[in-house]
Design a protein around this motif. Structure first.
Motif, mmCIF file in Angstrom:
data_model
loop_
_atom_site.group_PDB
_atom_site.id
_atom_site.type_symbol
_atom_site.label_atom_id
_atom_site.label_comp_id
_atom_site.label_asym_id
_atom_site.label_seq_id
_atom_site.Cartn_x
_atom_site.Cartn_y
_atom_site.Cartn_z
ATOM 1 N N UNK A 239 1.003 -2.069 0.093
ATOM 2 C CA UNK A 239 0.161 0.296 0.021
ATOM 3 C C UNK A 239 0.984 1.628 0.418
ATOM 4 N N UNK A 240 1.212 1.734 1.089
ATOM 5 C CA UNK A 240 2.199 2.795 1.012
ATOM 6 C C UNK A 240 2.788 2.730 2.817
ATOM 7 N N UNK A 241 4.079 3.294 2.348
ATOM 8 C CA UNK A 241 5.114 3.683 3.885
ATOM 9 C C UNK A 241 4.287 4.488 4.366
ATOM 10 N N UNK A 242 3.805 3.272 6.115
ATOM 11 C CA UNK A 242 3.261 4.580 6.700
ATOM 12 C C UNK A 242 2.027 4.312 8.100
ATOM 13 N N UNK A 243 2.011 3.204 6.976
ATOM 14 C CA UNK A 243 0.538 2.017 7.621
ATOM 15 C C UNK A 243 0.964 1.037 7.661
ATOM 16 N N UNK A 244 2.171 0.485 8.293
ATOM 17 C CA UNK A 244 2.544 0.365 8.607
ATOM 18 C C UNK A 244 4.348 0.844 9.984
ATOM 19 N N UNK A 246 6.933 0.741 11.227
ATOM 20 C CA UNK A 246 7.905 -0.294 10.405
ATOM 21 C C UNK A 246 8.531 -0.393 12.074
ATOM 22 N N UNK A 247 9.440 0.254 13.006
ATOM 23 C CA UNK A 247 10.292 -0.456 13.651
ATOM 24 C C UNK A 247 9.248 -1.596 14.148
ATOM 25 N N UNK A 248 7.821 -1.228 15.008
ATOM 26 C CA UNK A 248 7.349 -1.421 15.452
ATOM 27 C C UNK A 248 7.209 -3.785 14.476
ATOM 28 N N UNK A 249 7.276 -3.538 13.218
ATOM 29 C CA UNK A 249 7.145 -4.673 12.870
ATOM 30 C C UNK A 249 8.443 -5.346 12.802
ATOM 31 N N UNK A 250 9.672 -4.998 12.773
ATOM 32 C CA UNK A 250 11.508 -5.072 12.794
ATOM 33 C C UNK A 250 11.093 -5.959 13.648
ATOM 34 N N UNK A 251 10.530 -5.215 15.421
ATOM 35 C CA UNK A 251 10.174 -6.119 16.605
ATOM 36 C C UNK A 251 9.797 -7.278 16.536
ATOM 37 N N UNK A 252 8.910 -7.312 15.913
ATOM 38 C CA UNK A 252 8.098 -8.491 15.648
ATOM 39 C C UNK A 252 9.414 -9.398 14.872
ATOM 40 N N UNK A 253 9.587 -9.195 13.617
ATOM 41 C CA UNK A 253 9.645 -10.266 12.418
ATOM 42 C C UNK A 253 11.221 -10.732 13.700
ATOM 43 N N UNK A 265 6.572 -1.319 0.297
ATOM 44 C CA UNK A 265 6.655 0.288 0.515
ATOM 45 C C UNK A 265 7.105 0.690 2.171
ATOM 46 N N UNK A 266 8.015 1.975 2.374
ATOM 47 C CA UNK A 266 8.542 1.742 3.811
ATOM 48 C C UNK A 266 8.290 3.772 3.838
ATOM 49 N N UNK A 267 8.205 3.901 5.072
ATOM 50 C CA UNK A 267 8.457 5.223 5.850
ATOM 51 C C UNK A 267 9.741 5.433 5.660
ATOM 52 N N UNK A 268 9.718 7.071 5.143
ATOM 53 C CA UNK A 268 10.676 7.282 3.891
ATOM 54 C C UNK A 268 11.742 6.508 3.237
ATOM 55 N N UNK A 269 10.931 6.183 2.281
ATOM 56 C CA UNK A 269 11.605 5.862 0.986
ATOM 57 C C UNK A 269 12.496 6.551 0.300
ATOM 58 N N UNK A 270 13.205 6.641 0.283
ATOM 59 C CA UNK A 270 14.013 5.122 -0.350
ATOM 60 C C UNK A 270 14.742 4.454 1.360
ATOM 61 N N UNK A 271 14.734 5.131 1.944
ATOM 62 C CA UNK A 271 15.165 4.654 3.384
ATOM 63 C C UNK A 271 14.758 3.568 4.327
ATOM 64 N N UNK A 272 15.705 2.591 4.472
ATOM 65 C CA UNK A 272 14.766 1.683 4.444
ATOM 66 C C UNK A 272 15.084 1.349 6.653
#
Ligand code: GLV
Length: 328
Positions: A239-244, A246-253, A265-272
């Motif tokens: 969809x779009x960065x910002x919907x997830x 990403x910090x919380x997802x990285x921790x969940x993974x 898609x990522x928050x702050x693209x093209x940074x990951x």
């Protein structure tokens, strides 16, 4: 008679540039330089039209500095780079590029889902790194797609395309949540059942995000929502960065509270987020869900069609703020 001036914010197919050049005095950017907002604003001054992509922000500040601007045509279906209210107030027409990318993007959503659930990227890296010395019974064993429960958050055209692929192609049990429920005929076509967001998160084996980004959908998948998902579940974001978050997802993974994720898609693209680069159970692609050659060409041509129609006094095909046209 002089032609209206058009700024191309990014590079585009040469044939599209050629079409536009018959109607506009075009300032192209075939070097594909990514301009800062200040640089974009400077270049937009004195232009009547702009061809933009999802990374080019058009807001009140830009509009105030560019009073000659009349239309911005986005070569994307998403348009969260546009402040539509500010554009309407300034009398600037906004257009996007829907429909032409629906099936290609749904294909990609499915590809990312399969790569994630069946651990394709992770196993390929392992092989390329020369680590494959023997076969073993549980090597890169993932989760099944066929027969699993496919959850879809955001049931617009692309969400429906993914539902059809899942239900008809893979015999999946499809559930979805959306701001509004689909009419019965469409639900039947997609073989999809409407559920609450909570039920969606708790019961999906694979959850695909296809909702538009807005202030209301910011971090729609944060730590609390991720915590509701099954530990065996996969999450796909096209969809779009910002919907997830990403910090919380990285921790969940990392903590394996969900099994895996596929992210385009990522928050702050093209940074990951560095935490996402650190975990093996995620497939990462650089915002390419609509990137087949025919589809990208169709998107560029649709943006060009909108510009050409508008400047010729005709109705643009896909206006986002048609109120501007009524005031013309
Ligand atoms: C791509 O992300 C688009 O909105 O077209």
């Amino acid at each position: 008679m002089s032609l209206p001036k058009l700024l191309m914010a990014r590079a585009v197919f040469p044939e599209v540039l050629e079409r536009l050049s018959a109607h506009f005095e075009v300032q192209a950017n075939q070097a594909d330089t990514v301009w800062s907002k200040a640089e974009l604003t400077e270049r937009l001054k004195g232009k009547q039209a702009a061809f933009t992509t999802g990374g080019d922000r058009i807001d009140a500040e830009v509009l105030a500095a560019c009073p000659d601007l009349k239309i911005c045509a986005n070569m994307a279906v998403g348009y969260n780079n546009f402040d539509i209210d500010a554009m309407t107030a300034a009398g600037v027409l906004a257009t996007n590029a829907p429909d032409v990318l629906t099936e290609t993007t749904a294909d990609f959503g499915f590809a990312l889902l399969m790569a994630t659930a069946r651990r394709i990227a992770e196993s390929e890296h392992f092989l390329r790194a020369g680590q494959w010395t023997k076969w073993s019974f549980d090597m890169f064993a993932g989760s099944d797609i066929h027969g699993a429960t496919l959850g879809i958050l955001g049931m617009g055209r692309i969400g429906q395309g993914i539902a059809r692929r899942g239900a008809h192609g893979f015999g999946m049990n499809v559930i979805y949540h959306n701001r509004s429920r689909l009419e019965a005929g469409l639900e039947a076509e997609c073989k999809a059942r409407y559920v609450s967001k909570e039920e969606l998160l708790k019961t999906a084996d694979h959850l695909v995000l296809v909702l538009p980004y807005s202030a209301a959908s910011h971090h729609a998948m944060g730590a609390a929502e991720l915590a509701l998902m099954k530990p065996t579940a996969t999450l796909v974001n096209i969809a779009r960065g910002g919907i997830v978050d990403d910090a919380a997802l990285a921790l969940a993974l990392k903590n394996k509270t969900i099994a895996a994720a596929g992210l385009d898609v990522f928050e702050g693209e093209p940074l990951v987020h560095p935490g996402l680069l650190d975990v093996p159970n995620v497939v990462l692609t650089p915002h390419i869900a609509s990137a087949s050659i025919p589809t990208r060409l169709a998107m560029a041509n649709l943006a060009a069609d909108n510009l050409i129609a508008f400047i010729g006094g005709k109705a643009p095909l896909t206006p986002l703020n048609p109120a501007v046209l009524e005031r013309r």
